[in-house]
Design an enzyme around this catalytic site. Structure first.
Site, short mmCIF file in Angstrom:
data_model
loop_
_atom_site.label_atom_id
_atom_site.label_comp_id
_atom_site.label_asym_id
_atom_site.label_seq_id
_atom_site.Cartn_x
_atom_site.Cartn_y
_atom_site.Cartn_z
N GLU A 1 36.32 34.42 41.47
CA GLU A 1 35.04 35.09 41.20
C GLU A 1 33.90 34.21 41.68
O GLU A 1 34.01 32.98 41.67
CB GLU A 1 34.93 35.31 39.67
CG GLU A 1 33.61 35.86 39.22
CD GLU A 1 33.60 36.22 37.73
OE1 GLU A 1 34.56 35.88 37.02
OE2 GLU A 1 32.61 36.85 37.30
N ASN B 1 32.79 39.32 35.61
CA ASN B 1 31.45 39.74 35.18
C ASN B 1 30.47 39.76 36.35
O ASN B 1 29.54 40.58 36.38
CB ASN B 1 30.93 38.79 34.11
CG ASN B 1 31.81 38.78 32.86
OD1 ASN B 1 32.60 39.70 32.64
ND2 ASN B 1 31.68 37.75 32.04
N ASN C 1 34.67 46.13 35.92
CA ASN C 1 35.27 45.01 35.19
C ASN C 1 34.76 45.00 33.76
O ASN C 1 33.55 45.03 33.52
CB ASN C 1 34.86 43.69 35.87
CG ASN C 1 35.33 42.47 35.09
OD1 ASN C 1 36.52 42.15 35.10
ND2 ASN C 1 34.43 41.81 34.38
N GLU C 2 35.68 44.96 32.81
CA GLU C 2 35.35 44.81 31.38
C GLU C 2 34.11 45.62 31.00
O GLU C 2 33.19 45.10 30.34
CB GLU C 2 35.20 43.33 31.01
CG GLU C 2 36.50 42.56 31.16
CD GLU C 2 36.48 41.13 30.61
OE1 GLU C 2 35.43 40.68 30.13
OE2 GLU C 2 37.55 40.48 30.67
N TYR D 1 43.01 36.32 27.27
CA TYR D 1 42.85 34.86 27.27
C TYR D 1 43.35 34.38 25.91
O TYR D 1 43.12 35.04 24.89
CB TYR D 1 41.39 34.46 27.47
CG TYR D 1 40.88 34.80 28.87
CD1 TYR D 1 41.12 33.95 29.94
CD2 TYR D 1 40.17 35.97 29.10
CE1 TYR D 1 40.67 34.26 31.22
CE2 TYR D 1 39.72 36.29 30.38
CZ TYR D 1 39.97 35.43 31.44
OH TYR D 1 39.52 35.74 32.69
N GLU E 1 43.47 39.78 34.56
CA GLU E 1 42.94 38.47 34.14
C GLU E 1 43.81 37.98 32.99
O GLU E 1 43.97 38.68 31.98
CB GLU E 1 41.48 38.55 33.68
CG GLU E 1 40.51 38.76 34.82
CD GLU E 1 39.04 38.71 34.37
OE1 GLU E 1 38.73 38.00 33.39
OE2 GLU E 1 38.23 39.39 35.02
N GLN F 1 41.40 31.68 36.42
CA GLN F 1 41.15 31.96 37.81
C GLN F 1 41.95 30.95 38.62
O GLN F 1 42.87 30.36 38.08
CB GLN F 1 39.66 31.90 38.08
CG GLN F 1 38.88 32.94 37.27
CD GLN F 1 37.42 33.04 37.69
OE1 GLN F 1 36.96 32.49 38.68
NE2 GLN F 1 36.66 33.77 36.88
O1 AHR Z 1 37.28 34.72 34.09
C1 AHR Z 1 36.06 34.53 33.43
C2 AHR Z 1 35.48 35.83 32.87
O2 AHR Z 1 36.27 36.28 31.82
C3 AHR Z 1 35.44 37.01 33.82
O3 AHR Z 1 34.31 37.00 34.63
C4 AHR Z 1 35.40 38.18 32.89
O4 AHR Z 1 35.97 39.35 33.44
C5 AHR Z 1 36.14 37.68 31.67
O5 AHR Z 1 35.45 37.96 30.52
#
Ligand code: AHR
Length: 500
Positions: free
Chosen positions: A25, A70, A170-171, A238, A284, A334
């Protein structure tokens, strides 16, 4: 002694190589200073850091998602094409930084081609318009004599890029996302976009924006509304904690999410008579605990990953293999500097602890996931440390201390067994038993370990957590070996021809 029994005849899924995908990103030092750094002694004539690219190549990623995250929700792709000196600088409201647009669509496509990876682009559904999205698709894939396809040609690329994967935002569920939407708003908008985008190029595959796969007020609504119009459903996760057991076991939330989202997709497809498949992509996923998102580019989310994180990453990959019936793509979030296996500095790159399990799993996992039966001590996870991500997983336990996944080649001549000993205190002696085949030669054992769960690789000690390779004699239908405390062992064995 623990016993792992593998039955190579019992195939539980076809492993899709796309589970070893990645995500980069325009955030922090991921692109600027990571992938792209003109002036660096490692940069080629276009400013791309070749040391970073070589390190990414070592992860054998078949697909790479970009530009966000984001960032994408305020990104105008047209700012990033054409002569570099004429590209505008823009304020990036997602990460609070100036985006100079020096690494855009054409640079990303070249990067993917050099890596031999497929691009996966994400549309701006925050501040972007449908018209702009259709133009981007035409710029990348257009074959006719049209404005946007001609602009690509004018920028030096005659042939279309043929981008297959496109994310519908995205999100979009989060109020931190620029232009976020309710589930109903998102579903209605994404349906309109999907119908129009497939008119521009019917060969593309569209990815609906999911949440964590568990939310009745997002995942259930969006799946029901979009299953007819999309090819993929995206989920993000995450995990991470300063407590080792919580750090490695939170990953099992993936199992719960796949059960729930997988059932929602199956139910919606059945009710609506949808014939095309809709697969899940975890586009992700990673461990993310120590660094917080302070929204200042440059000092952002440069997580220092530990051996414990490496075992968590290996557990994610084992789960994706075991659930290969529903997960057909996943993208490590990432790849460079931001939450990343690869960190760049003025003198080269540092491979963090999580680099190694990903690299050996991506390189050696075979085509077919096969059944394993594991007898080993278990751990009842009664005290959860989940202040960061709120994943509650103790009800899924007790958990085997050894997490195991096995794959074999289609012709039945190679078996790869991935064993993670999450136990931070005890090594375990294991007997690997092959129920329906035999070892047919020397076995390669790759081991990832370190002095303690919080061990990290640092610039002055880059190999604290690394891979050691050894060989064992292989004959008969069993093998014994010891898996050290807090370590990951990949057993790579030639086996006798597979019995039909
Ligand atoms: O990977 C970091 C961020 O985590 C990304 O930009 C977003 O999609 C997620 O919240």
């Amino acid at each position: 002694m623990a016993q792992i029994t593998v039955t190579t005849d019992r195939v539980i899924g076809q492993v899709d190589r796309r589970i070893f995908g990645g995500f980069i990103e325009n955030e922090g030092r991921a692109i600027d200073g990571g992938v792209y750094e003109p002036g660096s002694p490692f940069a080629d004539e276009s400013g791309v850091r070749t040391d970073t690219r070589d390190a990414i190549a070592g992860l054998s990623m078949p697909v790479l998602r970009w530009p966000g995250g984001n960032f994408v929700s305020a990104y105008h792709w047209v700012d990033g094409v054409g002569p570099r000196e004429a590209r505008p600088s823009r304020w990036d409201p997602a990460w609070g930084a100036v985006e100079r647009n020096q690494f855009g669509t054409d640079e990303f496509m070249t990067y993917c081609a050099d890596l031999g990876t497929e691009p996966y682009l994400c549309f701006n559904m925050g501040t972007g318009t449908l018209d702009e999205a259709m133009a981007w698709l035409e710029y990348c894939n257009g074959t006719e004599d049209t404005h946007w396809a001609n602009l690509r040609r004018q920028h030096g690329r005659e042939e279309p890029y043929g981008v297959t994967y496109w994310g519908l935002g995205n999100e979009m569920w989060g109020d931190f996302q620029i232009g976020h939407l309710t589930a109903q708003e998102y579903a209605a908008k994404a349906k309109r976009w999907a119908l129009a985008l497939k008119r521009v190029d019917p060969t593309i595959q569209l990815v609906a924006c999911g949440r964590d796969g568990l939310q009745a007020d997002w995942d259930a609504v969006v799946i029901e509304a979009l299953v007819k119009y999309v090819d993929w459903y995206s989920m993000h996760i995450y995990t991470g904690s300063d407590d080792h057991w919580s750090n490695v076991l939170q990953v099992h939330q993936v199992d719960r999410a796949l059960d729930y989202a997988g059932a929602l997709i199956a139910g919606a497809r059945y009710r609506q008579g949808v014939e095309h498949p809709v697969h899940i992509t975890y586009d992700e996923w990673n461990t993310w605990f120590a660094t917080r998102n302070d929204r200042r580019r440059g000092e952002l989310v440069q997580e220092r990953h530990t051996l414990s994180d490496a075992l968590a990453v290996a557990t994610y990959l084992n789960i994706f293999v075991r659930r290969s019936d529903v997960v057909k793509m996943a993208n490590l979030a990432q790849v460079v500097n931001v939450l990343a296996p690869i960190v760049t500095g003025p003198d080269g790159v540092l491979k963090q602890a999580i680099y190694h399990p990903f690299a050996i799993a991506a390189a050696h996992t075979q085509d077919l996931a096969v059944d394993t039966y594991v007898e080993c001590p278990s751990y009842a996870h009664t005290v959860e440390h989940n202040d960061r991500w709120k994943h509650t997983v103790s009800d899924l336990g007790p958990f085997p201390v050894l997490d195991v996944a096995a794959t074999r080649s289609a012709d039945g001549t190679r078996l790869v067994v991935s064993v993670i000993n999450r136990d931070p205190e005890s090594e375990h002696r294991i007997s690997l038993v092959l129920a329906d085949t035999a070892l047919a030669g020397n076995v390669t054992v790759r081991t990832i370990s370190g002095p303690h769960p919080l061990a990290t690789n640092e610039w002055d000690a880059p190999d604290v957590v690394g891979v050691q390779e050894s060989a064992l004699d292989g004959s008969g239908n069993a093998l014994e070996l010891t898996v050290g405390a807090c370590s990951y062992v990949q057993i790579d064995a030639p086996i006798g021809a597979h019995r039909d």
